[in-house]
Motif scaffolding. Structure first.
Motif, short mmCIF file in Angstrom:
data_model
loop_
_atom_site.label_atom_id
_atom_site.label_comp_id
_atom_site.label_asym_id
_atom_site.label_seq_id
_atom_site.Cartn_x
_atom_site.Cartn_y
_atom_site.Cartn_z
N MET A 117 5.75 3.36 -4.19
CA MET A 117 5.06 4.54 -4.72
C MET A 117 5.01 5.61 -3.63
O MET A 117 5.11 5.30 -2.43
CB MET A 117 3.64 4.17 -5.18
CG MET A 117 2.72 3.69 -4.07
SD MET A 117 1.13 3.02 -4.69
CE MET A 117 0.31 4.52 -5.22
N PHE A 121 -0.26 11.15 -5.78
CA PHE A 121 0.62 9.97 -5.74
C PHE A 121 1.59 10.02 -6.90
O PHE A 121 1.37 10.72 -7.90
CB PHE A 121 -0.18 8.66 -5.71
CG PHE A 121 -1.02 8.37 -6.93
CD1 PHE A 121 -2.36 8.72 -6.99
CD2 PHE A 121 -0.48 7.72 -8.03
CE1 PHE A 121 -3.14 8.44 -8.10
CE2 PHE A 121 -1.24 7.42 -9.15
CZ PHE A 121 -2.57 7.79 -9.19
N TYR A 176 4.29 -0.44 -3.67
CA TYR A 176 3.35 -0.23 -4.77
C TYR A 176 2.09 -1.06 -4.51
O TYR A 176 2.17 -2.25 -4.25
CB TYR A 176 3.99 -0.66 -6.09
CG TYR A 176 3.16 -0.32 -7.31
CD1 TYR A 176 3.36 0.88 -7.98
CD2 TYR A 176 2.19 -1.19 -7.80
CE1 TYR A 176 2.62 1.20 -9.10
CE2 TYR A 176 1.43 -0.88 -8.92
CZ TYR A 176 1.65 0.32 -9.57
OH TYR A 176 0.91 0.64 -10.67
N GLN A 177 0.95 -0.44 -4.54
CA GLN A 177 -0.28 -1.14 -4.16
C GLN A 177 -1.49 -0.51 -4.80
O GLN A 177 -1.45 0.62 -5.29
CB GLN A 177 -0.44 -1.12 -2.65
CG GLN A 177 -0.55 0.27 -2.06
CD GLN A 177 -0.41 0.28 -0.54
OE1 GLN A 177 -1.41 0.28 0.16
NE2 GLN A 177 0.82 0.28 -0.06
N ILE A 225 3.92 7.23 -9.21
CA ILE A 225 4.36 5.87 -9.53
C ILE A 225 5.49 5.98 -10.55
O ILE A 225 5.67 7.02 -11.20
CB ILE A 225 3.21 4.99 -10.05
CG1 ILE A 225 2.49 5.65 -11.24
CG2 ILE A 225 2.22 4.71 -8.92
CD1 ILE A 225 1.36 4.81 -11.83
#
Lengths: 414, 414
Positions: free
Chosen positions: B81, B208, B100-101, B210
């Protein structure tokens, strides 16, 4: 690839997505719908919110208390927080009080994208016997359930939550300064946590409560504010959600607030429609005390709950006390639509007695002036006066109940 | 205790809170305000968003790819991401691509309480040469800047973000299935992260992106949907934020959507006002093809951008292609207000040719029928027909550009 309907809550929505026969109603869908709108009931699917299941994990690193005089609203928080998860499949999970900590959420969680979020503002007070009191908590529980139902988040048992909020407050009671005007601000919040981008009802949610010690809103006595009557931007609309305490009602009001502030006004007074009805202040309801032109009597007016006005707990308390204690003194108390021109006319004719906002933070917030079409409408205060008589009286009456000086069913001893 | 104004962004707002002199304008406040509304400019305070500072941390546990046929919109995400923080004091921090977190946020973060959140939907496509393409990314960047400015979140350099989104897409390109109709759905999102409960402009934010691999919206060919014309609830209003891609516009629409679904309708068609103007579908704009009563000519109509309609990128693309390719065939292309009764009349008189929604997910979504005041208005499709001629043509034209079959300035090769 599945359609958007099948994603959000596969189990609950499977029956909604399939049928093309337009007259068929799915019993499952109807149940879902009824639950969504039955704002005062608890979730009918899965487990109830159960206070007997509460577990408490105490912090190992208690915070240092800030000096009471340095407290800033909603900036420092207590040692602990309340939290409970909900899933569509299982209902309410086990409630917990845990050390205050960050939330860990998937970046696709629906609260970040579609504003599945609602909240409450309430306070805990320490009385002169050292007891801790809440003020009308059942009103906050009822409103939070109405708010959550409006955005397809689950309902819960308000008594159970109030009980567990009480546990949190007692656990963190050392944060409540022992002085008049101080309190512990409580922020129950519900968010949708489902981690998919499909637009649909959240299949999971988190209900949490955080607590912030706060000082008196006006530490050195009242300080009247000035408002900018705003019509170029509109806070709420019939058929919208302006009567619910949703996050969605707040972010859109900040830019108009900054614009008003750049001209020296602390808040917007939201006007509605061609008639320019006086609605509310966004963070407060508004009360107008005037001498009524027709009746010649003193009248305390606030906008009616027509769906565009937040159902303020303080608003309701002011109305209740006014009916009980001002009507005997010859006042009329009105929930009615009032146009900005009526307010201006009253001011021009010397009939505008005072104007004040009402809310949990300040209880009452006297208004000195309202900017309207380039004119400054004076709201009845003398130059050296920071609050009108009714505002002052209301603050004293309500504070007296909140701090337990006066025994009253609105005050809830923990 | 400080007032609400001093809390939210102490530095920026200090000058706004103090003055009571109503004619004084704070230069600081004006700059702040101008930045807020200069939707197409980058943040004027602090550091710009700088693509040259991008750092990439690759995952050590690459995910297994899901079979393309099992893909569900927005449910599975790629390995990485994009993320970048902003603070009022320093502007944009260093951008990062990371595994990705989960996001870790204080429970008092303003995104959870006041809906400081906005987003975009866009896609990356793999063309028949194996190149990866974006579709009109500058439109998404422009709109995200307009959305963020409307809720006092910072602006950013759209070209810089597009470049970094390109890096994310290239890094995770193995997730884009190599088949027509498949793509990588991209979700740029900006949230306010300031951790205080004061209602004011966020002093910090997180941007952000995603990415979720998605399949064709209609894997087995078009499937026409049915809408419920809705007037008891209102999605957007003049002076509101219905033209911005804010989270605030979505959660309030879910309960009416569930209600429509319980009666067998996939989406709401939002009518506005006493005139019952046809506005949009909430997740899609709406196009109506009819034979105009006055001119006798074919007309493709969509609601004008009057502040209540989302400025859809697909809407703009449909309009652009229609002007270029349908006007020569004798069509009129109109952005105009159209009342529900006009649509009904056209249907009753056999002049309603077809109706379709437009959006990033499906490109076009044909409409079979609209429920209106208890009647079912048929929208021009034959019983065995799932899409009208114009919808089909638009899908082919736009897909041809998106997948690079046709060289076109709208397609952006990474």
């Amino acid at each position: 690839m599945k359609s958007i309907y099948q994603l959000a809550r596969p189990r609950a929505l499977a029956s909604l997505a399939a049928p093309r026969v337009l007259t068929v109603q799915s019993p499952r869908a109807n149940r879902l719908w009824q639950r969504r709108f039955s704002a005062n009931s608890i979730a009918s699917e899965g487990a109830r919110l159960d206070a007997s299941k509460l577990t408490i994990t105490k912090t190992s690193v208690p915070k240092e208390l800030s000096p009471a005089k340095d407290l800033i609203f909603g900036k420092t928080f207590t040692d602990h927080m309340f939290t409970v998860e909900w899933t569509a499949a299982d209902g309410w999970h086990s409630p917990q009080i845990v050390p205050y900590q960050k939330l860990q959420l998937d970046p696709s969680a629906c609260v970040f994208h579609y504003a599945f979020e609602c909240f409450e503002g309430m306070k805990a007070y320490r009385d002169n016997k050292g007891q801790i009191r809440l003020f009308r908590p059942e009103k906050n529980m009822e409103r939070l359930n109405k708010s959550s139902a409006r955005i397809a988040l689950p309902n819960f048992d308000g008594e159970a939550l109030t009980k567990m909020i009480g546990e949190l407050v007692k656990l963190d009671s050392r944060f409540i300064p022992d002085a008049r005007g101080y309190s512990l601000y409580l922020r129950p919040t519900m968010i949708g946590t489902q981690s998919t981008l499909g637009v649909g009802p959240p299949g999971s949610a988190l209900l949490f409560v955080i607590a912030s010690p706060v000082g008196p809103y006006y530490p050195t006595g009242f300080k009247a504010i000035s408002l900018e009557a705003t019509d170029y931007a509109v806070r709420a609309w019939p058929g919208g959600v302006g009567d619910k305490k949703l996050g969605a009602n707040y972010a859109p009001c900040i830019v108009p607030q900054l614009e008003a502030a750049s001209r020296g006004f602390q808040q917007n007074l939201w006007l509605f429609g061609e008639e320019e009805y006086v609605t509310e202040v966004g963070t407060m309801n508004l009360f107008i005390a005037l001498k009524n032109k027709e009746t010649g009597k003193n009248e305390l007016v606030t906008a009616p709950l027509d769906g565009t006005i937040l159902e303020g707990v303080t608003r309701d308390s002011v109305l209740g006390l006014a009916k009980e204690r001002l009507i005997p003194k010859g006042w009329d108390i009105s929930e009615r639509k009032i146009r900005m021109v009526e307010l201006v006319e009253a001011a021009n004719e010397g009939r505008l007695l005072e104007v004040f906002g009402s809310g949990t933070a300040a209880i009452v917030s006297p208004v000195r002036a309202i900017s309207y079409r380039g004119e400054l409408v004076s709201c009845g205060l003398k130059e050296d006066q920071e609050a009108g008589e009714i505002a002052l009286q209301m603050k004293n009456w309500i504070e007296g109940i909140q701090y337990g000086d006066e025994g009253h069913p609105w005050s809830y001893v923990l």
